[in-house]
Scaffold this active site. Structure first.
Site, PDB file in Angstrom:
ATOM      1  N   ASP A  41       6.512  -5.612   6.494  1.00  0.00           N
ATOM      2  CA  ASP A  41       5.108  -5.203   6.595  1.00  0.00           C
ATOM      3  C   ASP A  41       4.252  -6.266   5.925  1.00  0.00           C
ATOM      4  O   ASP A  41       3.852  -6.143   4.773  1.00  0.00           O
ATOM      5  CB  ASP A  41       4.915  -3.836   5.911  1.00  0.00           C
ATOM      6  CG  ASP A  41       3.465  -3.363   5.966  1.00  0.00           C
ATOM      7  OD1 ASP A  41       2.693  -3.916   6.765  1.00  0.00           O
ATOM      8  OD2 ASP A  41       3.117  -2.441   5.213  1.00  0.00           O
ATOM      9  N   ASP A  74       0.816  -1.222   0.000  1.00  0.00           N
ATOM     10  CA  ASP A  74       0.000   0.000   0.000  1.00  0.00           C
ATOM     11  C   ASP A  74       0.847   1.269   0.000  1.00  0.00           C
ATOM     12  O   ASP A  74       0.344   2.353  -0.267  1.00  0.00           O
ATOM     13  CB  ASP A  74      -1.011  -0.021   1.148  1.00  0.00           C
ATOM     14  CG  ASP A  74      -0.347  -0.174   2.509  1.00  0.00           C
ATOM     15  OD1 ASP A  74       0.490   0.660   2.877  1.00  0.00           O
ATOM     16  OD2 ASP A  74      -0.676  -1.154   3.222  1.00  0.00           O
ATOM     17  N   ASP A 110      -0.907 -11.492   8.203  1.00  0.00           N
ATOM     18  CA  ASP A 110      -0.754 -12.434   9.313  1.00  0.00           C
ATOM     19  C   ASP A 110      -0.124 -13.734   8.807  1.00  0.00           C
ATOM     20  O   ASP A 110      -0.180 -14.024   7.612  1.00  0.00           O
ATOM     21  CB  ASP A 110      -2.120 -12.710   9.940  1.00  0.00           C
ATOM     22  CG  ASP A 110      -2.647 -11.492  10.676  1.00  0.00           C
ATOM     23  OD1 ASP A 110      -2.507 -11.441  11.896  1.00  0.00           O
ATOM     24  OD2 ASP A 110      -3.165 -10.568  10.008  1.00  0.00           O
ATOM     25  N   PRO A 146      -0.407 -16.613   2.115  1.00  0.00           N
ATOM     26  CA  PRO A 146       0.842 -16.166   1.490  1.00  0.00           C
ATOM     27  C   PRO A 146       1.817 -15.490   2.456  1.00  0.00           C
ATOM     28  O   PRO A 146       3.021 -15.482   2.225  1.00  0.00           O
ATOM     29  CB  PRO A 146       0.380 -15.164   0.411  1.00  0.00           C
ATOM     30  CG  PRO A 146      -1.100 -15.080   0.501  1.00  0.00           C
ATOM     31  CD  PRO A 146      -1.598 -16.034   1.505  1.00  0.00           C
TER      32      PRO A 146
END
Ligand code: AG3
Length: 285
Positions: A157, A87, A160, A164
Site C-alpha cells: 500500500d 493509515d 505513487d 519516497p
C-alpha cells in the site's frame, strides 16, 4: 463558505480541487508536505506532496479491494505482510479474516501511523492495538530483502512511484517480495490510475514478469483517485488463485462473515477483466 482550497498537482495540466473547511494538521519539511483537512463531501482527507492519499468517505473501496481479493482468492492465509499502509485501513480489513494468525506491517514512518490514529481514527479502527498485529518501523525494500519469514499474502500500500514511494516499484523490492512469499502465496500492489499513468502497468508487468509465473492486474474505480480505474498488480506462482470460481469465492466470503461496502465475489471476478487500452499497452510495452 471556505475560500481555502487544495489542488492536487499529480498531473501537470489537470487536477481535482477540494475546499478545505478546516486544516487539522500540516507539516512542511524539506522533503515532504503532508496535510490533513476536512471537506464537506469527503470527510477528513489526507494528502502528501500534492497527491490525495485517502479520504474518510471512499477509503473502503481501495482497502476492501486490496485486501479481500487476495485473501479470499487464497482462502487460507495465516501470515500476512503489509508494506506501507500507515493509515491502518489495510490492517483493519486484514484483521477481519479470522483465520489470519499474524499480520506484520512495515511502515517507514512511525509519525504517519501516530498522525493517522489521531486524525483518521476510523481508518485503523483500533487495529493497531490488535495482538495479531506486529508493527515494524523500517524501510520496506530492506525488510523484504533481509526477511527470512514467509508470508501467504503480501500487500503493498504505497504512494505513487515518485519520491519516497519510488523504491516500492523497483526490481530489488520485487526480488525481496519473491523471497518472502510462501509457496502458493500472492502479492498485490497499488499500481496507479492507468489512463493517466499507463507507463506504470507496463513497467510493473515487465519487472514482476521476470520473477513470477503469473502476473496480472485487477482494477477498481476509486472516486478520489481521479481519472478512471486504478490497477492493482497481482503476482503469484500459483495460477489457481486467479481462477478460483465464483461459488468458491461466495462460500469463502460467507464463511468469513465479512460485512463489506464495496467488495462482492462477483466484483472480485469482474475486476480481473481489463479494458482494451490497458491490454494494448501491456502487449505493446
Ligand atoms: N495509497 C495510494 C494513493 C495513490 C494515489 N494515486 C493516484 N491517484 N494516482 C493510499 C494509501 C491508502 N491506505
Amino acid at each position: 463558505m471556505s475560500t481555502l482550497s487544495y489542488l492536487e498537482t499529480l498531473y501537470p495540466s489537470w487536477g481535482q480541487q477540494f475546499l478545505m473547511d478546516e486544516v487539522v494538521f500540516e507539516v512542511k519539511t524539506e522533503h515532504q508536505h503532508l496535510v490533513i483537512f476536512k471537506n464537506a463531501q469527503w470527510g477528513t482527507v489526507m494528502a502528501l506532496d500534492g497527491v490525495i492519499q485517502t479520504t474518510e468517505k471512499d477509503e473502503f473501496v481501495y482497502h476492501e479491494m486490496m485486501v479481500h481479493v487476495p485473501l479470499l482468492a487464497h482462502g487460507n492465509a495465516k501470515k500476512v505482510l503489509i508494506i506501507g499502509g500507515g493509515d491502518g485501513g489495510i490492517l483493519r480489513e486484514v484483521l477481519k479474516h479470522q483465520y489470519v494468525e499474524s499480520v506484520t506491517q512495515v511502515e517507514i514512518d512511525q509519525q504517519v501511523i501516530d498522525m493517522c490514529i489521531t486524525y483518521l481514527p476510523n481508518h485503523s479502527a483500533g487495529a493497531y492495538n490488535n495482538p495479531k498485529a506486529n508493527i515494524v518501523i523500517d524501510d520496506g525494500v530492506e525488510f523484504v530483502n533481509r526477511c527470512t519469514e514467509k508470508f501467504d499474502v503480501i500487500i503493498s500500500d504505497s504512494t505513487d512511484p515518485m519520491g519516497p514511494g519510488e523504491v516500492l516499484f523497483t526490481s530489488r523490492f520485487y526480488q525481496g517480495i519473491q523471497q518472502s512469499l510462501a509457496e502458493g502465496g500472492v502479492f498485490v500492489a497499488q499500481n496507479g490510475v492507468s489512463f493517466l499513468q499507463t507507463g506504470e502497468v507496463v513497467t510493473t508487468a515487465k519487472r514482476l514478469g521476470s520473477l513470477f509465473q503469473d502476473v496480472h492486474f485487477y482494477s477498481s474505480a476509486i472516486p478520489t483517485y481521479v481519472g478512471g480505474i486504478m490497477c492493482f498488480a497481482w503476482a503469484s506462482d500459483n495460477r489457481a488463485l486467479l481462477n478460483v470460481d465464483l461459488a468458491t469465492l461466495e462460500s469463502r466470503f460467507a464463511a468469513a462473515g465479512l460485512q463489506t461496502r464495496f467488495y462482492t465475489p462477483q466484483l472480485h471476478k469482474g475486476s480481473f477483466a481489463l479494458p482494451q487500452y490497458i491490454l494494448d499497452a501491456l502487449n505493446n510495452g
